[in-house]
Design an enzyme around this catalytic site. Structure first.
Site, PDB file in Angstrom:
ATOM      1  N   HIS A 122      45.965  38.028  34.905  1.00 11.02           N
ATOM      2  CA  HIS A 122      46.182  39.672  34.716  1.00 11.02           C
ATOM      3  C   HIS A 122      47.306  39.382  33.368  1.00 11.02           C
ATOM      4  O   HIS A 122      48.044  37.900  32.729  1.00 11.02           O
ATOM      5  CB  HIS A 122      46.675  39.966  35.451  1.00 11.02           C
ATOM      6  CG  HIS A 122      47.000  41.701  35.573  1.00 11.02           C
ATOM      7  ND1 HIS A 122      47.639  42.119  34.446  1.00 11.02           N
ATOM      8  CD2 HIS A 122      46.616  42.317  35.664  1.00 11.02           C
ATOM      9  CE1 HIS A 122      48.015  43.181  34.531  1.00 11.02           C
ATOM     10  NE2 HIS A 122      46.984  44.000  35.313  1.00 11.02           N
ATOM     11  N   ASP A 199      51.061  35.214  40.909  1.00 13.39           N
ATOM     12  CA  ASP A 199      50.747  36.414  41.281  1.00 13.39           C
ATOM     13  C   ASP A 199      49.602  36.760  42.056  1.00 13.39           C
ATOM     14  O   ASP A 199      48.314  36.187  42.656  1.00 13.39           O
ATOM     15  CB  ASP A 199      50.387  36.690  39.661  1.00 13.39           C
ATOM     16  CG  ASP A 199      49.121  37.960  39.889  1.00 13.39           C
ATOM     17  OD1 ASP A 199      49.789  38.798  40.704  1.00 13.39           O
ATOM     18  OD2 ASP A 199      49.075  38.724  38.407  1.00 13.39           O
ATOM     19  N   GLN A 202      46.603  40.613  44.037  1.00 15.72           N
ATOM     20  CA  GLN A 202      44.942  40.883  44.718  1.00 15.72           C
ATOM     21  C   GLN A 202      44.601  39.590  45.862  1.00 15.72           C
ATOM     22  O   GLN A 202      43.861  40.062  46.737  1.00 15.72           O
ATOM     23  CB  GLN A 202      44.095  40.191  43.274  1.00 15.72           C
ATOM     24  CG  GLN A 202      44.130  41.121  42.410  1.00 15.72           C
ATOM     25  CD  GLN A 202      43.538  42.388  42.412  1.00 15.72           C
ATOM     26  OE1 GLN A 202      42.645  42.697  43.530  1.00 15.72           O
ATOM     27  NE2 GLN A 202      44.467  43.915  41.621  1.00 15.72           N
ATOM     28  N   LYS A 225      48.362  47.631  46.649  1.00 20.66           N
ATOM     29  CA  LYS A 225      47.205  46.995  45.994  1.00 20.66           C
ATOM     30  C   LYS A 225      47.121  46.246  47.997  1.00 20.66           C
ATOM     31  O   LYS A 225      45.907  45.822  48.005  1.00 20.66           O
ATOM     32  CB  LYS A 225      47.342  45.904  45.082  1.00 20.66           C
ATOM     33  CG  LYS A 225      47.462  46.223  44.003  1.00 20.66           C
ATOM     34  CD  LYS A 225      46.772  45.494  43.137  1.00 20.66           C
ATOM     35  CE  LYS A 225      47.331  45.426  41.669  1.00 20.66           C
ATOM     36  NZ  LYS A 225      46.522  46.597  40.736  1.00 20.66           N
ATOM     37  N   CYS A 363      42.159  44.179  31.923  1.00 28.32           N
ATOM     38  CA  CYS A 363      44.019  43.884  31.365  1.00 28.32           C
ATOM     39  C   CYS A 363      43.828  42.303  31.561  1.00 28.32           C
ATOM     40  O   CYS A 363      44.887  41.623  31.774  1.00 28.32           O
ATOM     41  CB  CYS A 363      44.667  43.992  32.914  1.00 28.32           C
ATOM     42  SG  CYS A 363      45.623  45.754  32.592  1.00 28.32           S
TER      43      CYS A 363
HETATM   44  C1  PLP Z   1      46.068  39.779  39.372  1.00 29.91           C
HETATM   45  C2  PLP Z   1      47.174  41.456  38.958  1.00 29.91           C
HETATM   46  N1  PLP Z   1      48.329  40.772  38.565  1.00 29.91           N
HETATM   47  C3  PLP Z   1      49.556  41.599  38.347  1.00 29.91           C
HETATM   48  C4  PLP Z   1      48.881  43.240  38.591  1.00 29.91           C
HETATM   49  C5  PLP Z   1      49.995  44.222  38.031  1.00 29.91           C
HETATM   50  O1  PLP Z   1      50.175  44.647  38.886  1.00 29.91           O
HETATM   51  P1  PLP Z   1      51.176  46.109  39.097  1.00 29.91           P
HETATM   52  O2  PLP Z   1      50.958  47.005  37.748  1.00 29.91           O
HETATM   53  O3  PLP Z   1      51.109  46.793  40.529  1.00 29.91           O
HETATM   54  O4  PLP Z   1      52.525  45.252  38.898  1.00 29.91           O
HETATM   55  C6  PLP Z   1      47.282  43.729  38.749  1.00 29.91           C
HETATM   56  C7  PLP Z   1      47.219  45.247  38.158  1.00 29.91           C
HETATM   57  O5  PLP Z   1      45.922  45.359  38.803  1.00 29.91           O
HETATM   58  C8  PLP Z   1      46.714  43.073  39.029  1.00 29.91           C
HETATM   59  O6  PLP Z   1      45.577  42.613  39.334  1.00 29.91           O
END
Ligand code: PLP
Length: 404
Positions: A122, A199, A202, A225, A363
């Site tokens: 992401h 990260d 998910q 999430k 993203c």
């Molecule tokens: C794998 C991953 N990393 C980071 C993020 C960013 O999360 P947040 O917008 O809650 O900071 C997301 C959000 O879709 C994501 O799916």
């Protein structure tokens, strides 16, 4: 314990509504999940009876708010098996957690250092590293994928070297649902002397997370999430690393003593928590964790794995549908394309039938580029998703052909 889906679904009020004249089928859970009554009630109860600012408590409400806020930190620490709750830093979400590490730990980067970042990531796990690298003359090096959308472990091994300072990798891909072999990735990084940031945005809603067993150094995730509100998230980091890292934002709470001659900083975790935190968010995140822990989690995981396979199989069997990526292990999300229907049009037309999916690059532009596509349609699941949701999606896709 076992899983009773109708009972579980009754706890999520937002699921029970009509959209565009159809019962809502919510398949956009990778973007954000719906919230159970326990979380809605925790949020409401906090504001109704305990609302006050935390720490430096001199009155009852502040004492209660502080106790709830710090108890929530303990709940998170137990949830991810941290050694110590001082390793749990509240953030706004995954993005802020990764930015914290990139900006604070990133101060230690030197020219020529390398940060390895998987191509699945992401943007939140790419751009902060690019910014940090740019400041110090370091380099962000992408780890390529194989044709299926899995991290190419041979290429990864070859990229690891004495210049590698950190490996940034997602636990589960938001775009393809790929479950990455994080423990293997971590042990290879450790052998090369590099740190690992995972990260977990998910992963936390689906998989049991044990940071000790994963062997990583930092783990980031977002409350929203995993059935908690937006605006609250967590950075977990190894205490010895966090102790050495400089603060990244200045303000209240993160200081020990301020004077114009010089300022000293608070101890962990407060050193990284400048300003009034999202207190109700933290309390509600703890409620979401308690909600999850009250379920039969192995049964939930089996349910979500079975549904993910069913979703991929049903899509694959539908004429005119092409799946994007075929990872060895997939959980929660499936990306696909429709012959002759642009994802944007598909998203709108599915919504007209009450089916909420997400379309676009998710993203993850470098990932899209590696598949030579601009975007996909993504269906993503949560604990409350059902076979009927998927059948409705497939029926709605079949109907799209009538429009074109
Ligand atoms: C794998 C991953 N990393 C980071 C993020 C960013 O999360 P947040 O917008 O809650 O900071 C997301 C959000 O879709 C994501 O799916």
């Amino acid at each position: 314990m076992s899983l009773c889906l109708p009972t579980l679904r009754r706890q999520f009020p937002a699921l029970h509504q009509e959209v565009n004249g159809h019962p809502l089928v919510y398949l956009d859970n990778a973007a954000t999940t719906q919230k159970p009554l326990a979380v809605l009630e925790a949020m409401s109860a906090f504001y109704r009876s305990d609302n006050a600012n935390v720490h430096r408590a001199s009155h009852v409400l502040s004492t209660r708010a502080t106790a709830a806020f710090e108890a929530a930190r303990e709940t998170v620490a137990r949830f991810i098996n941290a050694w110590d709750s001082r390793e749990v830093i509240w953030t706004r979400g995954t993005t802020e957690a990764i930015n914290l590490v990139a900006q604070s730990w990133g101060q230690s980067l030197q020219a020529g250092d390398e940060i390895l970042v998987s191509t699945l990531e992401h943007h939140a796990n790419i751009v902060p590293w690019q910014l940090a690298a740019e400041r110090k003359g370091a380099k962000v090096v992408p780890i390529p994928l194989d044709a299926h959308g899995d991290i190419d472990l041979d290429a990864y091994r070859a990229l690891l070297g004495p210049r590698t300072r950190l490996v940034a990798v997602g636990h589960v891909s938001n775009a393809l649902g790929t479950v990455n072999p994080v423990a293997t990735i971590t042990s290879l990084a450790k052998a090369a002397g590099a740190l690992v940031l995972v990260d977990g945005a998910q992963a936390v809603a689906h998989l049991p997370v044990d940071v000790q067993r994963l062997g990583c150094d930092f783990y980031a995730f977002s409350g929203h999430k995993m059935y908690a509100p937006t605006g609250i998230g967590v950075l977990w980091g190894r205490r010895e690393l966090l102790e050495k890292m400089p603060p990244w934002q200045g303000g209240g709470e993160m200081i020990e003593r301020v004077s114009f001659a010089g300022t000293t900083f608070n101890r962990l975790p407060f050193k990284f928590e400048a300003g009034t935190p999202h207190i109700a968010g933290a309390v509600s995140l703890a409620a979401a964790i308690n909600f999850l822990q009250e379920q039969d989690r192995p049964a939930l995981l089996t349910h979500e794995q079975t549904l993910t396979t069913y979703l991929a199989d049903q899509l694959r069997a539908t004429p005119g549908v092409r799946l994007v990526g075929a990872p060895q292990q997939r959980l929660g999300a499936v990306s696909f394309l429709l012959d002759e229907i642009h994802p944007q049009d598909a998203g709108t037309l599915l919504d007209m039938q009450g089916v909420a999916v997400r379309v676009g690059h998710h993203c993850a532009m470098p990932l899209m580029e590696s598949f030579n596509i601009g975007g996909t349609i993504r269906a993503s699941l949560a604990c409350y998703s059902t076979h009927t949701d998927i059948d409705t999606l497939i029926g709605a896709i079949q109907k799209l052909k009538e429009f074109f």
